[in-house]
Design an enzyme around this catalytic site. Structure first.
Site, short mmCIF file in Angstrom:
data_model
loop_
_atom_site.label_atom_id
_atom_site.label_comp_id
_atom_site.label_asym_id
_atom_site.label_seq_id
_atom_site.Cartn_x
_atom_site.Cartn_y
_atom_site.Cartn_z
N HIS A 1 0.88 -1.18 0.00
CA HIS A 1 0.00 0.00 0.00
C HIS A 1 0.92 1.23 0.00
CE1 HIS A 1 -2.81 2.93 1.84
NE2 HIS A 1 -3.79 2.12 1.48
N ASP B 1 3.00 -4.61 8.09
CA ASP B 1 1.77 -3.83 7.95
C ASP B 1 0.59 -4.80 8.09
OD1 ASP B 1 -0.54 -2.73 6.89
OD2 ASP B 1 0.44 -1.80 5.17
N GLN C 1 -4.58 -5.29 6.72
CA GLN C 1 -5.55 -6.21 6.12
C GLN C 1 -5.47 -7.60 6.74
OE1 GLN C 1 -7.91 -5.25 4.19
NE2 GLN C 1 -7.14 -3.25 3.58
N LYS D 1 -10.65 -0.97 10.34
CA LYS D 1 -10.79 -2.17 9.49
C LYS D 1 -11.16 -3.40 10.33
CE LYS D 1 -7.47 -0.33 6.16
NZ LYS D 1 -8.20 0.15 4.99
N CYS E 1 -4.73 2.49 -3.69
CA CYS E 1 -3.49 2.99 -3.06
C CYS E 1 -2.35 2.00 -3.25
CB CYS E 1 -3.69 3.28 -1.58
SG CYS E 1 -4.83 4.63 -1.28
C1 LIG Z 1 -2.40 -2.92 3.43
C2 LIG Z 1 -2.74 -1.55 3.94
N1 LIG Z 1 -1.80 -0.83 4.55
C3 LIG Z 1 -2.05 0.39 5.04
C4 LIG Z 1 -3.28 0.97 4.92
C5 LIG Z 1 -3.51 2.34 5.47
O1 LIG Z 1 -4.41 2.28 6.51
P1 LIG Z 1 -5.00 3.62 7.15
O2 LIG Z 1 -5.50 4.44 5.99
O3 LIG Z 1 -6.09 3.13 8.04
O4 LIG Z 1 -3.90 4.28 7.87
C6 LIG Z 1 -4.30 0.27 4.28
C7 LIG Z 1 -5.62 0.90 4.07
O5 LIG Z 1 -6.35 0.54 3.20
C8 LIG Z 1 -4.02 -1.02 3.78
O6 LIG Z 1 -4.96 -1.73 3.16
#
Ligand SMILES: Cc1ncc(COP(=O)(O)O)c(C=O)c1O
Length: 419
Positions: free
Chosen positions: A136, A213, A216, A239, A377
């Site tokens: 992401h 990270d 998900q 999430k 993203c």
């Molecule tokens: C794999 C992953 N990393 C990071 C993020 C960023 O999360 P946040 O926007 O809640 O900070 C997301 C959000 O969709 C994500 O799917």
């Protein structure tokens, strides 16, 4: 439907009372454009159960006060409720101690905290940071900023056409200059579950620090931080059926203790004079200012809710849904699934011949079906698969097999419009 998926469906539906669970989610009980809402965008944000909505409301109605510094009853109550979430998160992640869990705004802030507070003192010119081809943007851009500032180099673990990381290429990338390996546990664009334990072990053997990270992963599969042994792990509350604006960053104690604060302000200090300030102990050193108290309390209610259902039961049910959806979508002529890894969770990303994803999303919306379209993203993932965007249906434990049937029927209608 094949005999196998009929069996999977029957067993899962019997074990997991999804209709009862759906009663907990008020937002699901509405029509959109005259059709029952089919919410297939939980990878972007999950819907919230009454338990979370009520906890936030109760805080504002009954307990509302700033935390930590008050001797009065309301402050004591709100502090206790907020801090209880840290204990719940410790259990949820199987972390060793709650002092290692820092409240952040979400995954993005968790990664930025590490790239700044750990990265700046520890990364120098010529060092290397490894990420993967399926990150992401929030696990790309912070490292690019750090690399630009330090004249360090960003290296990328490539993937195959199924959307699986090439572990032998990863092995080749590791070297004595590798300072950090930062990889997603589950890809939001592809659904791939990465072999994070192996990734962490290999990084440690090469002397590198690791960040996973978990944005998900936390909603869908068991996370056991003592087993994983990553140095940093982060996820977002919204999430995991919690509120927005709150998340958790876990860090190894020795690293957190050695890192300077991320932000300065109230609550993160021991003693302040104009000459010198000493910082609070963990985790407060990284929690400057009045936090998202309501969000923290809401996250606690969300983790309780997930705990009551059981993450293993959630994972099993969602896996059955995913298999059913994969099979059903694969039968639609002209549809290509993007992301066909052998280990996947909850994401069905696809393109359809001759139809732009935005048109698919718009036409599905007219049928009450909420999916996400775009690059999610993860622009480098789109580049790799040579598509401008995909349509992504992402699943949660409150989705039903019938909703997947509705998606399939909806896609057939989209095809008719474009025939
Ligand atoms: C794999 C992953 N990393 C990071 C993020 C960023 O999360 P946040 O926007 O809640 O900070 C997301 C959000 O969709 C994500 O799917």
């Amino acid at each position: 439907m094949s005999t196998l998926s009929k069996q999977v469906k029957a067993v899962s539906a019997a074990d997991f009372d999804v209709e009862r669970i759906r009663e907990d989610f008020p937002v699901l009980k509405q029509n959109i454009h005259g059709k029952p809402l089919v919410y297939l965008d939980s990878a972007a944000t999950a819907q919230k159960p009454f338990a979370v909505i009520d906890a936030i409301r109760r805080f504002h109605e009954v307990d509302c006060a700033n935390i930590h510094r008050g001797v009065h009853e309301l402050s004591q109550r709100s502090t206790a409720a907020y801090e209880e979430t840290r204990a719940k998160a410790k259990r949820f992640l199987n972390a060793r101690s709650k002092d290692q869990l820092i409240f952040v705004r979400g995954t993005t802030e968790g990664i930025n905290l590490v790239s700044n507070s750990w990265g700046r003192p520890n990364v120098k010119a010529g060092d290397e940071i490894i990420i993967s081809a399926m990150e992401h943007h929030s696990n790309i851009v912070p490292w690019q900023l750090l690399c630009a500032e330090k004249d360090a180099r960003l290296r990328v673990i490539p993937m195959n056409e199924r959307g699986e990381l090439l572990m032998e290429e990863y092995e080749k990338l590791l070297n004595p200059r590798t300072r950090m390996v930062a990889v997603t546990h589950v890809s939001n664009a592809l659904g791939t579950i990465n072999p994070v334990k192996q990734i962490v072990d290999m990084a440690h053997a090469a002397g590198a620090v690791t960040l996973i990270d978990g944005a998900q992963a936390a909603p869908h599969i068991t996370v056991d931080l003592q087993e994983l042994d990553a140095d940093f792990y982060t996820f977002s509350g919204h999430k995991v059926v919690g509120p927005t604006g709150i998340g958790i960053l876990y860090g190894r104690k020795s690293l957190l203790n050695a890192m300077p604060p991320y932000q300065g302000g109230g609550d993160m200090i021991k003693v302040v004079t104009f000459e010198k300030t000493t910082y609070a102990d963990l985790p407060y050193k990284f929690e400057a200012g009045t936090p998202n108290i309501a969000g923290g309390i809401g996250l606690g209610a969300a983790l309780d809710y997930i705990g009551r259902l059981g993450i293993e039961a959630i994972a099993a049910y969602e896996h059955a849904l995913l298999e059913y959806g994969t099979e059903a979508l694969s039968r639609i002529p002209g549809l290509r699934l993007i992301g066909t890894a052998r280990e996947k969770a909850s994401v069905l990303s696809f393109v359809m011949e001759g139809i732009h994803p935005h048109d698919i999303g718009t036409l599905l919306d007219r049928q009450g079906i909420a999916v996400r379209t775009g690059h999610h993203c993860a622009q480098p993932v789109m580049d790799f698969f040579n598509v401008p965007a995909t349509t992504r249906a992402s699943l949660a434990f409150y989705n039903t097999f019938g909703e997947i049937d509705a998606l399939v029927a909806g896609l057939h209608k989209v095809k008719e419009v474009f025939a």
